[in-house]
Design an enzyme around this catalytic site. Structure first.
Site, mmCIF file in Angstrom:
data_model
loop_
_atom_site.group_PDB
_atom_site.id
_atom_site.type_symbol
_atom_site.label_atom_id
_atom_site.label_comp_id
_atom_site.label_asym_id
_atom_site.label_seq_id
_atom_site.Cartn_x
_atom_site.Cartn_y
_atom_site.Cartn_z
ATOM 1 N N GLU A 1 0.856 -1.190 0.000
ATOM 2 C CA GLU A 1 0.000 0.000 0.000
ATOM 3 C C GLU A 1 0.894 1.241 0.000
ATOM 4 O O GLU A 1 1.829 1.307 0.799
ATOM 5 C CB GLU A 1 -0.907 0.019 1.234
ATOM 6 C CG GLU A 1 -1.915 1.152 1.138
ATOM 7 C CD GLU A 1 -2.928 1.185 2.286
ATOM 8 O OE1 GLU A 1 -2.833 0.353 3.214
ATOM 9 O OE2 GLU A 1 -3.783 2.056 2.250
ATOM 10 N N HIS B 1 -6.281 -2.030 15.310
ATOM 11 C CA HIS B 1 -6.552 -1.294 14.068
ATOM 12 C C HIS B 1 -6.315 -2.187 12.845
ATOM 13 O O HIS B 1 -7.183 -2.296 11.970
ATOM 14 C CB HIS B 1 -5.644 -0.056 14.019
ATOM 15 C CG HIS B 1 -5.798 0.762 12.786
ATOM 16 N ND1 HIS B 1 -6.612 1.867 12.725
ATOM 17 C CD2 HIS B 1 -5.261 0.633 11.545
ATOM 18 C CE1 HIS B 1 -6.554 2.387 11.515
ATOM 19 N NE2 HIS B 1 -5.743 1.651 10.775
ATOM 20 N N GLU B 2 -5.165 -2.835 12.804
ATOM 21 C CA GLU B 2 -4.866 -3.656 11.615
ATOM 22 C C GLU B 2 -5.826 -4.842 11.534
ATOM 23 O O GLU B 2 -6.277 -5.216 10.454
ATOM 24 C CB GLU B 2 -3.407 -4.137 11.622
ATOM 25 C CG GLU B 2 -2.367 -3.033 11.753
ATOM 26 C CD GLU B 2 -2.539 -1.883 10.793
ATOM 27 O OE1 GLU B 2 -3.067 -2.073 9.686
ATOM 28 O OE2 GLU B 2 -2.144 -0.749 11.168
ATOM 29 N N GLY C 1 3.549 2.381 10.764
ATOM 30 C CA GLY C 1 3.303 1.594 11.973
ATOM 31 C C GLY C 1 3.086 0.123 11.669
ATOM 32 O O GLY C 1 3.699 -0.750 12.277
ATOM 33 N N MET D 1 0.787 -2.788 8.651
ATOM 34 C CA MET D 1 0.033 -2.923 7.398
ATOM 35 C C MET D 1 -0.883 -4.131 7.470
ATOM 36 O O MET D 1 -0.487 -5.225 7.852
ATOM 37 C CB MET D 1 1.041 -3.054 6.240
ATOM 38 C CG MET D 1 0.398 -3.250 4.892
ATOM 39 S SD MET D 1 -0.598 -1.805 4.400
ATOM 40 C CE MET D 1 -1.876 -2.626 3.455
ATOM 41 N N GLU D 2 -2.118 -3.896 7.023
ATOM 42 C CA GLU D 2 -3.200 -4.862 7.234
ATOM 43 C C GLU D 2 -3.326 -5.921 6.143
ATOM 44 O O GLU D 2 -4.434 -6.457 5.937
ATOM 45 C CB GLU D 2 -4.521 -4.090 7.330
ATOM 46 C CG GLU D 2 -5.018 -3.442 6.013
ATOM 47 C CD GLU D 2 -4.627 -1.978 5.844
ATOM 48 O OE1 GLU D 2 -3.650 -1.537 6.469
ATOM 49 O OE2 GLU D 2 -5.312 -1.278 5.068
ATOM 50 N N ASN D 3 -2.244 -6.305 5.448
ATOM 51 C CA ASN D 3 -2.340 -7.321 4.394
ATOM 52 C C ASN D 3 -3.212 -8.499 4.841
ATOM 53 O O ASN D 3 -3.091 -8.982 5.958
ATOM 54 C CB ASN D 3 -0.947 -7.859 4.082
ATOM 55 C CG ASN D 3 0.088 -6.772 4.010
ATOM 56 O OD1 ASN D 3 -0.004 -5.905 3.175
ATOM 57 N ND2 ASN D 3 1.026 -6.791 4.947
ATOM 58 N N GLU E 1 -9.792 4.092 6.404
ATOM 59 C CA GLU E 1 -8.935 4.544 7.506
ATOM 60 C C GLU E 1 -9.722 5.286 8.594
ATOM 61 O O GLU E 1 -9.534 5.019 9.779
ATOM 62 C CB GLU E 1 -7.773 5.391 6.976
ATOM 63 C CG GLU E 1 -6.797 4.625 6.090
ATOM 64 C CD GLU E 1 -6.172 3.397 6.756
ATOM 65 O OE1 GLU E 1 -6.305 3.232 7.977
ATOM 66 O OE2 GLU E 1 -5.567 2.580 6.027
HETATM 67 N N1 B3K Z 1 -2.952 0.984 5.656
HETATM 68 C C1 B3K Z 1 -1.632 1.142 6.225
HETATM 69 C C2 B3K Z 1 -0.954 2.403 5.836
HETATM 70 C C3 B3K Z 1 -0.310 2.360 4.519
HETATM 71 C C4 B3K Z 1 0.472 3.617 4.280
HETATM 72 C C5 B3K Z 1 1.019 3.688 2.915
HETATM 73 N N2 B3K Z 1 1.875 4.831 2.749
HETATM 74 C C6 B3K Z 1 -1.684 1.043 7.708
HETATM 75 C C7 B3K Z 1 -2.961 1.410 8.354
HETATM 76 O O1 B3K Z 1 -3.481 2.484 8.239
HETATM 77 O O2 B3K Z 1 -3.514 0.576 8.988
HETATM 78 ZN ZN ZN Z 2 -5.406 1.791 8.818
#
Ligand code: B3K
Ligand code: ZN
Length: 851
Positions: free
Chosen positions: A125, A289-290, A253, A255-257, A312
């Site tokens: 992302e 959050h993730e 911080g 990433m929610e893959n 978000e």
């Molecule tokens: N979705 C990711 C953030 C990605 C940032 C890309 N520059 C983490 C989060 O908001 O949960």
């Molecule tokens: Zn997020």
């Protein structure tokens, strides 16, 4: 979609959205991992998208070496450019195959597939997947993925469920930005979870060997998050396994893959000795959050990046609700509002102001902002206040039912609430389409036999948006008279320029009525109310809304500080008396009391100066804030000593809210006490500390007191621990005397352990100066500005995303005197003039120079 050339960045616009010409039935990826010669083979089943006639076949791809490409098994020769390739394809279902070579080891931008301490990992992302292979790298193209990883490394992970060694299948259709791959010599801290419907899920947190004993809290937070999402939002997990990997080199911080969250190790690893209570708190919130993104982001994703707040803002709101349920809800709200004002209000007041849903961008990574995230969450909170919890829940349920598996827009989201509540939210939608923090003005008085409250609103102009329309502002309020709540909490909706509210005097009583406005901070606005100093002192004591009780205290502290800056000789005695009463009130949560004693930050005071028509002088602000802290410390030394003793630790360390609150209050007392007593108590605490919260609190006190040995002692103890040393770098700069801060930062930037390629380390040192020591950063010589600009230029060549993010330290340049403005503008111009400046930093600097 995007021009890849940094020399000619063209804005992408919301209004230009068109769907992709093809849909994807299946993606197969095969990785043969090598540090500099990783081979990626892709096989993608495309078919024409019935939603459009446009059959342009353009696949994004950057920094890829194309080995071969085939359409339906026949070799083709696509036209390859810097941003991707195009190729003639049938207007019928077909299979695309390609093989590319990439070099993870030399990928210093930490976007795409890269290496960190010998481990392979990904960050896709927003647009990193195009650095892995050719693909329609846009969130509205969703597909099921099967991934095979070939490598000698023992742990090979990707999204979805394991199918065999190094083989993963993700049955959930997802956009490429949620793709992830990890390969490394890792160990797992494992547990399990049974979903509400009885499905068993394996949970693993993967870390480097030696770190496995620092994962228990993250795992506990994950299990609580999974349960909470089932209970509160009715959302259960949907794969056989949920993996989290901790990585040291990460731009953000976490990433929610899908099924494979990748985390900055800072937000996973914790032990009492190495992590503070604040770290534990952040780990809990970010794990949640993730995880919550699994529904709000992954199963329902964004149609395009303009809709980023759809996932978000909603997910931040959900993690805020979770943390409020896990800990003290009022304390959580106060902390969230402190963050919102410090980051989002600041952003909204300057050249980087933008809508919660922006309408154009050059580099989307520059829009992962406090406005999209935190103001985005406030918008959801307002929606819930306006509709009430039941209709909010019904609207969410409809959203999940109707849009599962889709890529959606803000309009889709709002339509669900319009439907369940039978309301028109078109005016409410302005929160998404207008930048700027609305100002609400309140005036009141007795008119004949009524107590009348007038509310009015205005929204200031922001770059590119000179004219604004009235927003829909929920104002939760109550009325007080002589300490009694004469009108209980009620909701007023200010949806036009003005609103008149009236109550019979017979109901509210004779004498002075004081409104308690915007309870719980019911809307993200600035409030201008003529509540007198004494009335606010009374609210600080009487208000039944804990947020407004804190807010009243905060505003009298701010006002007194401004008066001290303008020459008032001493802290107002009535304020000292009120503070004393709060400190000794054991009916109040210790954490709440600690927050009441946190003085407004220097940045907050700089903005308050601007609001009061003054030009902020950072040196003076620092001096007066220190003076107030010392005066309160001396005036209440006995009370602080008493509380310090009463909140002494009992039993073994636990990061739970009760213990953390006690430590928080005790360490606030310590910070005041050193001003009255000298450093001995801090030295004793430092020497005796068995947890990082107490050690760090004493460490910062000793730094402020000028202790010459403590930094060296800390370094000897912790030099092998990367996360602890990040703190060491940061606090030495943050707590240096302002006239030495730049020299301290320069000295530390030459330290052997200053690994500037590591985003955590870079941020620690830079933010230690820019955010932690504003008087040092704004040194009148301009040395702070030069120091930052030199490092941004250097980092931009390697890691544009982190350089761009750190450049926001300049965003408030307009607040300051003409000399400082000129010095900051000169540095921005110097950055802008660099050859080969990235699209990321170029866009940020351009906006800050114009705005
Ligand atoms: N979705 C990711 C953030 C990605 C940032 C890309 N520059 C983490 C989060 O908001 O949960
Ligand atoms: Zn997020």
């Amino acid at each position: 979609m995007k021009d890849a050339s940094p020399a000619a960045p063209a804005p992408i616009r919301l209004e230009d959205y068109t769907p992709f010409g093809f849909e994807i039935d299946a993606v197969e990826l095969h990785f043969t991992l090598h540090p500099t010669k990783t081979r990626v083979r892709s096989k993608i089943a495309f078919r024409p998208n019935p939603a459009t006639e446009d059959r342009t076949f353009f696949l994004h791809g950057e920094a890829l070496r194309l080995i071969e490409a085939k359409v339906d098994g026949v070799a083709v020769a696509p036209i390859v450019g810097e941003a991707g390739l195009s190729c003639a394809v049938p207007d019928a279902p077909f299979v695309w195959e390609a093989e590319v070579e990439i070099s993870p080891e030399t990928n210093t931008a930490l976007e795409g597939l890269y290496m960190s301490n010998g481990m392979y990992c990904t960050q896709c992302e927003a647009e990193g997947f195009r650095k892995i292979t050719y693909y329609p790298d846009r969130p509205d193209v969703m597909a099921p993925f099967t991934v095979t990883i070939e490598s000698d490394l023992p742990v090979l992970l990707s999204n979805g469920n394991p199918q065999g060694p190094g083989v993963w299948h993700d049955p959930h259709r997802k956009p490429a930005y949620l793709f992830a791959l990890v390969a490394g010599d890792l160990v797992a801290h494992s547990d399990g979870f049974t979903t509400v419907s009885g499905a068993k899920v394996d949970l693993n947190i993967w870390v480097r060997p030696g770190d496995e004993d620092k994962c228990a809290y993250a795992m506990d937070a994950l299990i609580r998050s999974m349960r909470w999402d089932e209970e509160v939002y009715g959302r259960a997990y949907d794969l056989d396994v949920f993996n989290i990997v901790a990585v040291d080199d990460f731009n953000m911080g976490a990433m929610e893959n899908k099924g494979l969250n990748i985390f900055n190790s800072k937000y996973v690893l914790a032990s009492p000795e190495t992590a503070t209570d604040r770290d534990y708190d952040l780990i809990e919130g970010i794990i949640a959050h993730e995880y919550f993104h699994n529904w709000t982001g992954n199963r329902i994703t964004c149609r395009d990046w303009f809709q980023l707040c759809l996932k978000e803002g909603l997910t931040v709101f959900r993690d805020q609700q979770f943390s409020a349920d896990m800990r003290s809800a009022p304390v959580k709200r106060i902390e969230d509002v402190l963050q919102l004002r410090a980051r989002q209000f600041r952003e909204d007041a300057g050249p980087l102001a933008h809508n919660v849903r922006p309408e154009s961008y050059i580099e989307i990574n520059n829009f992962y902002t406090a406005t999209v995230y935190e103001k985005g969450a406030e918008v959801i909170r307002m929606l819930r206040i306006l509709l009430g919890p039941d209709l909010y829940a019904a609207g969410c349920d409809l959203y999940f039912d109707r849009h599962d598996g889709q890529a959606c827009t803000i309009e889709d989201w709002l339509a669900c609430f319009e439907e369940v509540a039978a309301v028109d939210l078109s005016q409410f939608k302005r929160w998404y389409t207008q930048a700027g923090t609305p100002r609400v003005t309140a005036r009141w008085g007795v008119e004949v036999d009524e107590f009348v409250l007038h509310l009015s609103q205005s929204v200031p102009s922001t770059p590119g948006q000179p004219l604004k329309e009235p927003a829909v502002i929920p104002v939760l309020l109550a009325l007080y008279n002589g300490g009694a709540e004469v009108v209980p909490e009620t909701l007023a909706v200010l949806d036009g320029p003005e609103l008149r509210l009236a109550w019979p005097v017979a109901e509210v009583g004779p004498g002075a009525v004081t409104p308690s406005l915007l309870r719980g901070f019911s809307a993200p606005v600035r409030l201008d109310a003529p509540t007198s100093f004494d009335e606010r002192l009374a609210l600080m004591r009487d208000d039944r809304d804990p947020f407004n009780r804190w807010e009243a205290g905060r505003s009298v502290l701010r006002e007194d500080l401004l008066n001290l800056i303008e020459g008032q000789a001493a802290v107002t005695p009535g304020l000292l008396a009120a503070m004393k009463a709060v400190l000794g009130d054991v009916s109040l949560d210790p954490d709440f009391r600690a927050l009441m004693f946190a003085l407004p930050s220097e940045d907050d005071l700089a903005q308050a100066c601007v609001d009061a028509g003054m030009v902020p002088d950072p040196t003076q602000i620092h001096a007066k804030r220190q003076a107030m802290q010392a005066e309160i410390g001396r005036a209440m030394a006995a009370d602080f000593a008493d509380q310090y003793a009463q909140n002494a630790p009992m039993g073994a360390y636990s990061p739970d809210a009760v213990q953390a609150a006690q430590r928080s209050l005790r360490n606030v007392c310590l910070a005041y006490l050193i001003r009255a007593e000298g450093p001995d108590r801090a030295r004793a605490q430092y020497d005796a500390a068995t947890n990082m919260t107490d050690q760090m609190a004493a460490f910062t006190c000793l730094l402020e007191a000028g202790d010459a040995d403590v930094a060296g002692q800390f370094e000897v103890q912790w030099s092998a621990d990367r996360l602890v040393m990040d703190k060491w770098f940061m606090v030495q700069v943050a707590h240096a005397a302002p006239d030495h801060a730049v020299a301290v930062a320069e000295g530390l930037s030459r330290h052997d352990l200053f690994d500037w390629r590591n985003p955590n380390r870079f941020r620690s040192l830079m933010a230690g100066l820019t955010a932690g020591n504003p008087a040092g950063f704004h040194d009148p010589s301009g040395a702070g500005y030069r120091f930052l600009a030199d490092w941004l230029i250097k980092l931009d060549g390697l890691n544009p995303q982190t350089a761009a993010r750190m450049s926001t330290a300049f965003e408030a340049w307009r607040r300051y005197d003409v000399d400082r403005q000129a010095l900051m503008q000169a540095e921005l111009a110097r950055i802008a003039g660099q050859d080969g400046l990235s699209r990321d930093l170029g866009e940020m600097v351009g906006r800050m120079r114009e705005g």
